[in-house]
Design a protein around this motif. Structure first.
Motif, short mmCIF file in Angstrom:
data_model
loop_
_atom_site.label_atom_id
_atom_site.label_comp_id
_atom_site.label_asym_id
_atom_site.label_seq_id
_atom_site.Cartn_x
_atom_site.Cartn_y
_atom_site.Cartn_z
N SER A 72 38.56 62.87 7.54
CA SER A 72 38.20 64.29 7.45
C SER A 72 36.74 64.53 7.84
N PRO A 73 36.39 64.19 9.09
CA PRO A 73 34.99 64.35 9.51
C PRO A 73 34.48 65.78 9.41
N GLN A 74 35.37 66.77 9.49
CA GLN A 74 34.92 68.15 9.38
C GLN A 74 34.33 68.43 8.01
N ILE A 75 34.81 67.70 6.99
CA ILE A 75 34.25 67.89 5.65
C ILE A 75 32.86 67.28 5.57
N VAL A 76 32.64 66.16 6.24
CA VAL A 76 31.29 65.57 6.30
C VAL A 76 30.32 66.58 6.88
N ARG A 77 30.70 67.20 7.97
CA ARG A 77 29.82 68.21 8.60
C ARG A 77 29.59 69.37 7.66
N GLN A 78 30.62 69.79 6.94
CA GLN A 78 30.47 70.90 6.01
C GLN A 78 29.50 70.57 4.88
N VAL A 79 29.56 69.34 4.37
CA VAL A 79 28.59 68.95 3.33
C VAL A 79 27.17 69.04 3.88
N HIS A 80 26.95 68.52 5.08
CA HIS A 80 25.61 68.65 5.67
C HIS A 80 25.19 70.11 5.75
N ALA A 81 26.10 70.96 6.21
CA ALA A 81 25.78 72.38 6.38
C ALA A 81 25.47 73.04 5.04
N GLU A 82 26.18 72.66 3.99
CA GLU A 82 25.93 73.25 2.68
C GLU A 82 24.58 72.81 2.12
N PHE A 83 24.20 71.56 2.33
CA PHE A 83 22.87 71.14 1.88
C PHE A 83 21.78 71.90 2.65
N ILE A 84 21.99 72.10 3.94
CA ILE A 84 21.01 72.86 4.72
C ILE A 84 20.92 74.29 4.22
N ALA A 85 22.06 74.91 3.97
CA ALA A 85 22.07 76.28 3.47
C ALA A 85 21.38 76.38 2.11
N ALA A 86 21.46 75.31 1.33
CA ALA A 86 20.81 75.29 0.02
C ALA A 86 19.30 75.16 0.13
N GLY A 87 18.81 74.73 1.29
CA GLY A 87 17.36 74.63 1.49
C GLY A 87 16.85 73.27 1.89
N ALA A 88 17.74 72.31 2.16
CA ALA A 88 17.27 70.97 2.56
C ALA A 88 16.56 71.04 3.91
N ASP A 89 15.41 70.40 3.98
CA ASP A 89 14.65 70.30 5.23
C ASP A 89 15.02 69.04 6.01
N ALA A 90 15.72 68.13 5.37
CA ALA A 90 16.15 66.88 6.00
C ALA A 90 17.50 66.49 5.43
N ILE A 91 18.41 66.08 6.30
CA ILE A 91 19.72 65.59 5.86
C ILE A 91 19.88 64.16 6.34
N THR A 92 20.73 63.42 5.67
CA THR A 92 20.90 61.99 5.95
C THR A 92 22.31 61.73 6.45
N THR A 93 22.41 60.93 7.50
CA THR A 93 23.71 60.62 8.07
C THR A 93 24.61 59.92 7.06
N ASN A 94 25.90 60.17 7.17
CA ASN A 94 26.88 59.56 6.27
C ASN A 94 27.26 58.16 6.79
N SER A 95 26.25 57.33 6.95
CA SER A 95 26.47 55.98 7.48
C SER A 95 26.24 54.90 6.44
N TYR A 96 26.03 55.30 5.19
CA TYR A 96 25.68 54.33 4.15
C TYR A 96 26.77 53.27 3.96
N ALA A 97 28.04 53.69 4.02
CA ALA A 97 29.14 52.75 3.77
C ALA A 97 29.69 52.11 5.03
N LEU A 98 29.04 52.33 6.16
CA LEU A 98 29.54 51.79 7.43
C LEU A 98 28.99 50.39 7.67
N VAL A 99 29.28 49.52 6.73
CA VAL A 99 28.87 48.12 6.79
C VAL A 99 30.08 47.27 6.36
N PRO A 100 30.12 46.00 6.74
CA PRO A 100 31.28 45.17 6.37
C PRO A 100 31.53 45.10 4.87
N PHE A 101 30.50 45.25 4.07
CA PHE A 101 30.68 45.24 2.62
C PHE A 101 31.72 46.26 2.20
#
Length: 302
Positions: free
Chosen positions: A36-65
């Motif tokens: 559901s990548p569209q939901i990832v984008r929506q979360v980014h958009a909601e943080f921006i709308a809330a006032g975030a000046d910087a957002i972080t890519t959803n790459s934290y779990a993209l490791v073999p672990f």
């Protein structure tokens, strides 16, 4: 309010779940990129709308672990690139202001697992992350690192591309840590980490994914080291809301309990103290959602 105050985003996982994404271990937040990548984008958009000046890519779990060695080799590059693309699209859609995209470079061998760090293999994985995030990000954010050697590996991995480097360490927050000399989960001190950051030209030193109570002493220690060395990296904080029962074993296991008293103004109260101590980058980690980021933006940038 500090004239250079920047608001970071909050924790991704619970916001994904709130909007209907399926998260299960071991893939965890990486599963949303697959299903559901569209939901990832929506979360980014909601943080921006809330006032975030910087957002972080959803790459934290993209490791073999999390996604396994075979899937990392087969699909890791495309999923990492997608995480960067979604964040970039959301940031570029912000109207009237610049929103930075931070490329998340996680601990390769597991959160809160300094004993698992493998210097012989770390670059093999980091290079895949760096290569596929690089076209989309403004800043490198090495986050939730437990030992200085992890940070050294990141600086080596990103050295060639010249983008700013932010390094965020997770702190020892076990019972009894409050009041002791601030330390990383490896046992290395925050003072050692700050001296390392100063010596290596790190643009920002942050502390994340630890309970709020241990953050202010770490900020004050780093600020003192930087002042004595006559350097001025930014200092930042994004704490988690884990309950007291979350430990190293549980950090990678799934959904942890959250502290209700950190809802609303509870987290904001800590953030005020952090800015007074010298932090100019403030956001939230696990369990800190869109509503709390909105409060930070309203209060700290009023």
């Amino acid at each position: 309010m500090h004239p250079e105050m920047m608001i970071l985003d909050g924790g991704m996982s619970r916001e994904l779940m709130r909007l209907g994404a399926r998260l299960v271990q071991p893939e965890w937040s990486a599963l949303a990129l697959m299903e559901s990548p569209q939901i990832v984008r929506q979360v980014h958009a909601e943080f921006i709308a809330a006032g975030a000046d910087a957002i972080t890519t959803n790459s934290y779990a993209l490791v073999p672990f999390h996604i396994g060695e075979d899937r990392f080799r087969a699909d890791g590059a495309s999923l990492i690139a997608l995480s960067g693309q979604l964040a970039r699209e959301a940031a570029d859609a912000a109207e009237g202001r610049k929103v930075l995209v931070c490329g998340s470079l996680p601990p390769i061998f597991g959160s809160y697992e300094p004993q698992n760090f493998n210097p012989a293999r770390v670059q093999d994985y980091l290079q895949v992350l760096v290569e596929n995030l690089e076209p989309h990000v403004d800043v490198w954010l090495a986050e939730t690192l437990s030992l200085i050697a992890e940070a050294e590996a990141v600086t080596k991995a990103v050295k060639a591309n010249g983008k700013p480097v932010w390094v965020s360490f997770t702190l020892d927050d076990k019972p009894g840590a409050t009041g002791a000399e601030p330390a990383l989960r490896s046992g290395e001190t925050v003072a050692e980490a700050a001296r390392w950051a100063a010596a290596n030209g790190i643009q920002a030193l942050l502390f994340n994914c630890s309970k709020p109570e241990v953050m202010e002493p770490a900020i004050r220690t780093a600020a003192s080291i930087f002042s004595n060395l006559d350097v001025s990296p930014r200092i930042g904080v994004y704490a988690n809301a884990f309950d007291e029962e979350t430990d190293e074993k549980k950090a990678n296991d799934g959904l942890s309990g959250m502290r209700a008293e950190l809802d609303g103004d509870g987290y904001l109260g800590f953030a005020r103290n952090w800015t007074e101590a010298g932090a100019t980058l403030v956001g939230g980690c696990c369990g800190i959602g869109v509503e709390q980021i909105g409060l930070l933006a309203q209060e700290l940038k009023a």
